[in-house]
Design a protein around this motif. Sequence first.
Motif, mmCIF file in Angstrom:
data_model
loop_
_atom_site.group_PDB
_atom_site.id
_atom_site.type_symbol
_atom_site.label_atom_id
_atom_site.label_comp_id
_atom_site.label_asym_id
_atom_site.label_seq_id
_atom_site.Cartn_x
_atom_site.Cartn_y
_atom_site.Cartn_z
ATOM 1 N N ASP A 63 -26.455 33.032 -18.513
ATOM 2 C CA ASP A 63 -26.527 34.443 -18.916
ATOM 3 C C ASP A 63 -27.756 35.157 -18.375
ATOM 4 O OD1 ASP A 63 -28.632 33.510 -20.528
ATOM 5 O OD2 ASP A 63 -27.412 33.444 -22.342
ATOM 6 N N ASN A 64 -28.371 34.611 -17.326
ATOM 7 C CA ASN A 64 -29.537 35.254 -16.711
ATOM 8 C C ASN A 64 -29.122 36.232 -15.618
ATOM 9 O OD1 ASN A 64 -30.984 32.783 -17.908
ATOM 10 N ND2 ASN A 64 -32.691 33.906 -16.969
ATOM 11 N N ALA A 80 -38.980 28.854 -18.107
ATOM 12 C CA ALA A 80 -38.298 28.096 -17.060
ATOM 13 C C ALA A 80 -37.087 28.822 -16.498
ATOM 14 C CB ALA A 80 -37.875 26.724 -17.604
ATOM 15 N N ASP A 81 -36.355 29.536 -17.349
ATOM 16 C CA ASP A 81 -35.149 30.195 -16.855
ATOM 17 C C ASP A 81 -35.448 31.420 -15.997
ATOM 18 O OD1 ASP A 81 -36.057 31.558 -19.161
ATOM 19 O OD2 ASP A 81 -34.058 32.340 -19.592
ATOM 20 N N HIS A 82 -36.730 31.665 -15.728
ATOM 21 C CA HIS A 82 -37.119 32.745 -14.820
ATOM 22 C C HIS A 82 -37.876 32.241 -13.589
ATOM 23 C CE1 HIS A 82 -36.024 36.238 -17.407
ATOM 24 N NE2 HIS A 82 -36.036 35.269 -18.305
ATOM 25 N N ILE A 83 -38.288 30.968 -13.610
ATOM 26 C CA ILE A 83 -39.109 30.478 -12.495
ATOM 27 C C ILE A 83 -38.646 29.139 -11.931
ATOM 28 C CG2 ILE A 83 -41.163 31.676 -13.349
ATOM 29 C CD1 ILE A 83 -42.229 28.907 -14.263
ATOM 30 N N PHE A 139 -38.340 46.517 -13.420
ATOM 31 C CA PHE A 139 -37.892 45.156 -13.678
ATOM 32 C C PHE A 139 -38.609 44.665 -14.930
ATOM 33 C CE2 PHE A 139 -37.415 45.959 -9.151
ATOM 34 C CZ PHE A 139 -36.078 45.607 -8.952
ATOM 35 N N THR A 140 -37.872 44.589 -16.020
ATOM 36 C CA THR A 140 -38.475 44.399 -17.343
ATOM 37 C C THR A 140 -38.241 43.007 -17.915
ATOM 38 O OG1 THR A 140 -36.496 45.263 -18.451
ATOM 39 C CG2 THR A 140 -38.214 46.854 -17.845
ATOM 40 N N ALA A 141 -37.343 42.233 -17.319
ATOM 41 C CA ALA A 141 -37.056 40.855 -17.744
ATOM 42 C C ALA A 141 -36.787 40.775 -19.236
ATOM 43 C CB ALA A 141 -38.161 39.917 -17.289
ATOM 44 N N ASP A 142 -37.662 40.072 -19.976
ATOM 45 C CA ASP A 142 -37.409 39.832 -21.396
ATOM 46 C C ASP A 142 -38.322 40.661 -22.297
ATOM 47 O OD1 ASP A 142 -35.669 38.068 -20.299
ATOM 48 O OD2 ASP A 142 -36.564 36.264 -21.147
ATOM 49 N N SER A 143 -38.779 41.809 -21.781
ATOM 50 C CA SER A 143 -39.504 42.751 -22.643
ATOM 51 C C SER A 143 -38.476 43.765 -23.134
ATOM 52 C CB SER A 143 -40.671 43.389 -21.892
ATOM 53 O OG SER A 143 -40.257 44.005 -20.675
ATOM 54 N N SER A 151 -33.136 44.223 -16.657
ATOM 55 C CA SER A 151 -33.589 43.210 -17.611
ATOM 56 C C SER A 151 -32.968 41.860 -17.292
ATOM 57 C CB SER A 151 -33.272 43.656 -19.036
ATOM 58 O OG SER A 151 -31.901 43.978 -19.197
ATOM 59 N N GLY A 152 -33.374 40.833 -18.044
ATOM 60 C CA GLY A 152 -33.168 39.467 -17.595
ATOM 61 C C GLY A 152 -31.952 38.725 -18.076
ATOM 62 N N HIS A 153 -31.166 39.303 -19.017
ATOM 63 C CA HIS A 153 -30.088 38.512 -19.602
ATOM 64 C C HIS A 153 -28.868 39.356 -19.949
ATOM 65 C CE1 HIS A 153 -32.304 34.714 -20.211
ATOM 66 N NE2 HIS A 153 -33.358 35.495 -20.381
ATOM 67 N N GLU A 154 -27.727 38.696 -20.014
ATOM 68 C CA GLU A 154 -26.489 39.326 -20.453
ATOM 69 C C GLU A 154 -26.339 39.108 -21.971
ATOM 70 O OE1 GLU A 154 -23.940 41.641 -20.779
ATOM 71 O OE2 GLU A 154 -24.075 41.342 -18.613
ATOM 72 N N TYR A 155 -27.161 39.846 -22.717
ATOM 73 C CA TYR A 155 -27.129 39.782 -24.182
ATOM 74 C C TYR A 155 -26.564 41.065 -24.781
ATOM 75 C CZ TYR A 155 -30.629 35.948 -23.862
ATOM 76 O OH TYR A 155 -31.304 34.785 -23.599
ATOM 77 N N THR A 156 -26.084 41.970 -23.953
ATOM 78 C CA THR A 156 -25.873 43.350 -24.387
ATOM 79 C C THR A 156 -24.806 43.497 -25.459
ATOM 80 O OG1 THR A 156 -26.334 43.873 -22.068
ATOM 81 C CG2 THR A 156 -25.752 45.700 -23.507
#
Length: 255
Positions: A13-14, A59-62, A130-134, A169-174
Amino acid sequence: MALDLVTIPALSDNYTFLLHDAQSGDTAVIDVPEAGPIDAALNERGWTLTEIWLTHHHADHIQGVEELKTKHPAKVTGAAADASRLPPLDREVADGETFSFGGEEVHVMDVSGHTVGHIAFHLPGSRIAFTADSLMALGCGRVFEGTMAQMWESLQKFLTLDPETTICSGHEYTQKNAEFALTIEPDNTALISRSDAIASARARGEPTVPSLLSDELATNPFLRAGDEPVRQTLGMTDAPAAEVFAEIRRRKDAF
């Protein structure tokens, strides 16, 4: 000429993103959950990867950086404050600093909260962040390392951006975020409409990321902690907005 933006699903889901400047040929990837999908996207387009920008150390970002660099030796940029937990950096950056890419300035924003040392990359010329997990689509990241007050302060920084900024953003949580948001603002017509559109998109297998900041301002409860309808729902009409945010985050954690 505008920069090209490509959204790449990765892991379960990233999301990772390619940013490409056709004039110079420069190409950046923002976070590397895994190397394979990025390598495939580059090869499909005939692009040469020149830069890797990292938002935080999870880890799921790097975890794909080392493998990606075996095929695409690129300059790695990340937060100086988090350098000890990131892959080796060629360029260390801090809040308020800028660097150039594709003829544009890239502004570095410290958005600690999810982690300490989490950064966002903002390109005001192209109106992309690019906001990733903020800041996330209809949500924000869990507060793992920072404090609730720190995360609220970080989110406030996005309120200063052009509302037409594209939020990557960093994930499919929407969809899950939308379900929660409706418990906070069940009568928000913009939210109801957006929730329906998200459900339809997911049913078609389409991504819901990126999103527009204007939509986040209208529907994301984590940005709306100071708004009266949100305060009323929570019974916190006289509480500081930071406390309202913290209560929303606690409720989401338990949702």
